[in-house]
Design an enzyme around this catalytic site. Structure first.
Site, mmCIF file in Angstrom:
data_model
loop_
_atom_site.group_PDB
_atom_site.id
_atom_site.type_symbol
_atom_site.label_atom_id
_atom_site.label_comp_id
_atom_site.label_asym_id
_atom_site.label_seq_id
_atom_site.Cartn_x
_atom_site.Cartn_y
_atom_site.Cartn_z
ATOM 1 N N GLY A 24 0.829 -1.197 0.000
ATOM 2 C CA GLY A 24 0.000 0.000 0.000
ATOM 3 C C GLY A 24 0.860 1.241 0.000
ATOM 4 O O GLY A 24 1.423 1.617 1.030
ATOM 5 N N LEU A 25 0.984 1.871 -1.147
ATOM 6 C CA LEU A 25 1.849 3.053 -1.273
ATOM 7 C C LEU A 25 1.032 4.292 -1.591
ATOM 8 O O LEU A 25 1.321 5.024 -2.538
ATOM 9 C CB LEU A 25 2.917 2.819 -2.353
ATOM 10 C CG LEU A 25 3.894 1.682 -2.078
ATOM 11 C CD1 LEU A 25 4.841 1.511 -3.249
ATOM 12 C CD2 LEU A 25 4.674 1.909 -0.793
ATOM 13 N N GLY A 26 -0.022 4.521 -0.795
ATOM 14 C CA GLY A 26 -0.756 5.772 -0.905
ATOM 15 C C GLY A 26 0.087 6.890 -0.328
ATOM 16 O O GLY A 26 1.310 6.774 -0.214
ATOM 17 N N MET B 285 0.410 8.024 2.745
ATOM 18 C CA MET B 285 1.118 7.655 3.968
ATOM 19 C C MET B 285 2.176 6.589 3.694
ATOM 20 O O MET B 285 3.348 6.756 4.033
ATOM 21 C CB MET B 285 0.129 7.157 5.019
ATOM 22 C CG MET B 285 0.750 6.865 6.368
ATOM 23 S SD MET B 285 0.893 8.311 7.416
ATOM 24 C CE MET B 285 -0.718 8.313 8.184
ATOM 25 N N GLY B 286 1.758 5.481 3.066
ATOM 26 C CA GLY B 286 2.699 4.408 2.796
ATOM 27 C C GLY B 286 3.832 4.834 1.877
ATOM 28 O O GLY B 286 4.979 4.424 2.059
ATOM 29 N N ASN C 210 -5.558 2.174 10.168
ATOM 30 C CA ASN C 210 -6.429 2.576 11.278
ATOM 31 C C ASN C 210 -7.466 1.499 11.575
ATOM 32 O O ASN C 210 -8.672 1.742 11.553
ATOM 33 C CB ASN C 210 -7.127 3.902 10.953
ATOM 34 C CG ASN C 210 -6.205 5.089 11.124
ATOM 35 O OD1 ASN C 210 -5.335 5.091 12.000
ATOM 36 N ND2 ASN C 210 -6.383 6.108 10.299
ATOM 37 N N SER D 41 0.421 8.198 13.263
ATOM 38 C CA SER D 41 -0.077 9.563 13.112
ATOM 39 C C SER D 41 1.020 10.424 12.503
ATOM 40 O O SER D 41 2.195 10.232 12.785
ATOM 41 C CB SER D 41 -0.495 10.147 14.469
ATOM 42 O OG SER D 41 -1.009 11.450 14.332
ATOM 43 N N GLY E 2 0.225 11.971 9.095
ATOM 44 C CA GLY E 2 -0.379 12.421 7.842
ATOM 45 C C GLY E 2 0.634 12.738 6.762
ATOM 46 O O GLY E 2 1.701 12.132 6.670
ATOM 47 N N LYS F 140 -4.270 4.537 19.358
ATOM 48 C CA LYS F 140 -4.456 5.405 18.197
ATOM 49 C C LYS F 140 -5.923 5.807 18.050
ATOM 50 O O LYS F 140 -6.237 6.951 17.663
ATOM 51 C CB LYS F 140 -3.985 4.700 16.920
ATOM 52 C CG LYS F 140 -4.186 5.490 15.617
ATOM 53 C CD LYS F 140 -3.532 6.865 15.662
ATOM 54 C CE LYS F 140 -3.373 7.509 14.305
ATOM 55 N NZ LYS F 140 -4.540 7.531 13.448
ATOM 56 N N HIS G 61 -6.496 8.514 20.523
ATOM 57 C CA HIS G 61 -5.795 9.689 19.983
ATOM 58 C C HIS G 61 -6.677 10.421 18.986
ATOM 59 O O HIS G 61 -6.825 11.657 19.034
ATOM 60 C CB HIS G 61 -4.491 9.223 19.330
ATOM 61 C CG HIS G 61 -3.877 10.203 18.365
ATOM 62 N ND1 HIS G 61 -4.352 10.379 17.075
ATOM 63 C CD2 HIS G 61 -2.824 11.049 18.486
ATOM 64 C CE1 HIS G 61 -3.621 11.290 16.458
ATOM 65 N NE2 HIS G 61 -2.692 11.713 17.282
ATOM 66 N N ASN G 62 -7.298 9.687 18.081
ATOM 67 C CA ASN G 62 -8.141 10.328 17.070
ATOM 68 C C ASN G 62 -9.422 10.893 17.668
ATOM 69 O O ASN G 62 -9.938 11.909 17.212
ATOM 70 C CB ASN G 62 -8.461 9.332 15.952
ATOM 71 C CG ASN G 62 -7.298 9.154 15.001
ATOM 72 O OD1 ASN G 62 -6.139 9.311 15.386
ATOM 73 N ND2 ASN G 62 -7.572 8.807 13.767
ATOM 74 N N GLU H 52 -8.493 14.126 19.058
ATOM 75 C CA GLU H 52 -8.320 15.037 17.916
ATOM 76 C C GLU H 52 -9.655 15.649 17.501
ATOM 77 O O GLU H 52 -9.730 16.844 17.193
ATOM 78 C CB GLU H 52 -7.696 14.251 16.764
ATOM 79 C CG GLU H 52 -7.484 15.013 15.481
ATOM 80 C CD GLU H 52 -6.994 14.088 14.386
ATOM 81 O OE1 GLU H 52 -7.733 13.889 13.402
ATOM 82 O OE2 GLU H 52 -5.878 13.537 14.531
#
Length: 303
Positions: A7-9, A11-12, A97, A123, A125, A175, A178-179, A182
């Protein structure tokens, strides 16, 4: 060290770049081979592959595969594929997530096969490539220590912004909370700036206020930095539609608060306000207006 990233979106992909620049070898696979190829062209230590089979073949044993795909069915599908390709002693990391309850279910199945499993709440982004990623790691301590160089390379500093928080499930649980926090912080900022914008007789420069608050105040934060940046471009936010999505973690935090009998009114209301933002016109608000007219004779606007 080396690892495969599935997965290279945004983030990745940025995680691959940061690891590459720290000297780690990354074998990257994503559905769009062109995305992987583009990163390979930019980075010395990234190799693009067309299949997970090829990815696993190019990794030295014991192999580590880090998953960065959407939570839910996509994560389950990748894990199922990797279980058929990896051997005992290899490691699967879920950096998405995921709901921690799904993580507990997956961990049991993966560990039964002899493959090790870590869940990492990430986390940072789109800013993570430059500033580093905060990581909340759940799983076996020995495995975490073995992969420490990877976490240290991705973190803002080797000894800051990441840590082993507990057994499998703990990383995604922390996490999730955490969100949820947020959500509450973002809602408080949004309401405060809305109040100031409504005080028209003062003609406040909201960008100036944000810049003042960024230094020395008790409410300074990275979120406030982002607000200041947005207001510098357009204080009216004219091109922005007030429709706010939620990716799930806020809801899960509220559900968990209910399950644990822990009051969490701020996070819950912040989630509700996101739902309100999606209504073109609120039926509830219409009903309130009618009720005020019925019992008190208060005027209402006709559509």
């Amino acid at each position: 060290m080396e690892l495969g990233i599935v997965g290279l979106g945004k983030m990745g992909g940025n995680m691959s770049r940061r690891l590459s620049r720290a000297g780690h070898r990354v074998v990257g696979y994503t559905l769009d081979f062109g995305e992987a190829l583009a990163i390979e062209g930019d980075e010395d230590n990234v190799i693009a592959v067309k299949t997970m089979v090829e990815q696993v073949e190019k990794l030295a044993r014991p192999r580590t595969c880090w998953i960065m795909v959407p939570a839910g069915k996509a994560t389950d599908a990748v894990i199922e594929s990797l279980l058929e390709l990896l051997d005992p002693g290899d490691v699967i990391i879920d950096g998405g997530n995921s709901n921690y309850k799904d993580t507990l279910r997956r961990a049991e199945k993966i560990e039964e096969s002899g493959i090790r499993f870590l869940d990492v709440g990430v986390s940072g982004g789109i800013w993570g490539l430059k500033q580093g990623y905060s990581m909340m790691v759940g799983g076996n301590e020995e495995v975490v220590d073995r992969l420490r160089p990877i976490f240290e390379a991705l973190a803002p500093d080797p000894d800051k912004g990441w840590g082993h928080v507990g057994p499998n499930g703990a990383g995604h649980f922390v996490k999730m909370v955490h969100n949820g926090i947020e959500y509450g912080l973002m809602q408080a900022y949004a309401e405060g700036f809305d109040i100031m914008k409504s005080k028209q007789e003062f003609n406040l420069d909201l960008h100036q206020v944000a810049e003042i608050w960024r230094y020395g105040t008790v409410i300074r934060s990275w979120l406030l930095d982002l607000i200041a940046d947005a207001l510098a471009r357009d204080q009216d936010l004219a091109d922005i539609k007030g429709w706010v999505a939620d990716s799930g973690e806020g809801r899960w935090t509220v559900f968990e608060a209910i399950d644990q009998d822990v009051p969490a009114p701020v996070i819950t209301l912040a989630l509700m306000m996101r739902l309100v933002s999606r209504q073109e016109e609120s039926y509830a608000a219409k009903l309130l207006a009618v009720l005020r007219n019925q019992f008190g004779g208060h005027a209402f606007l006709e559509g």
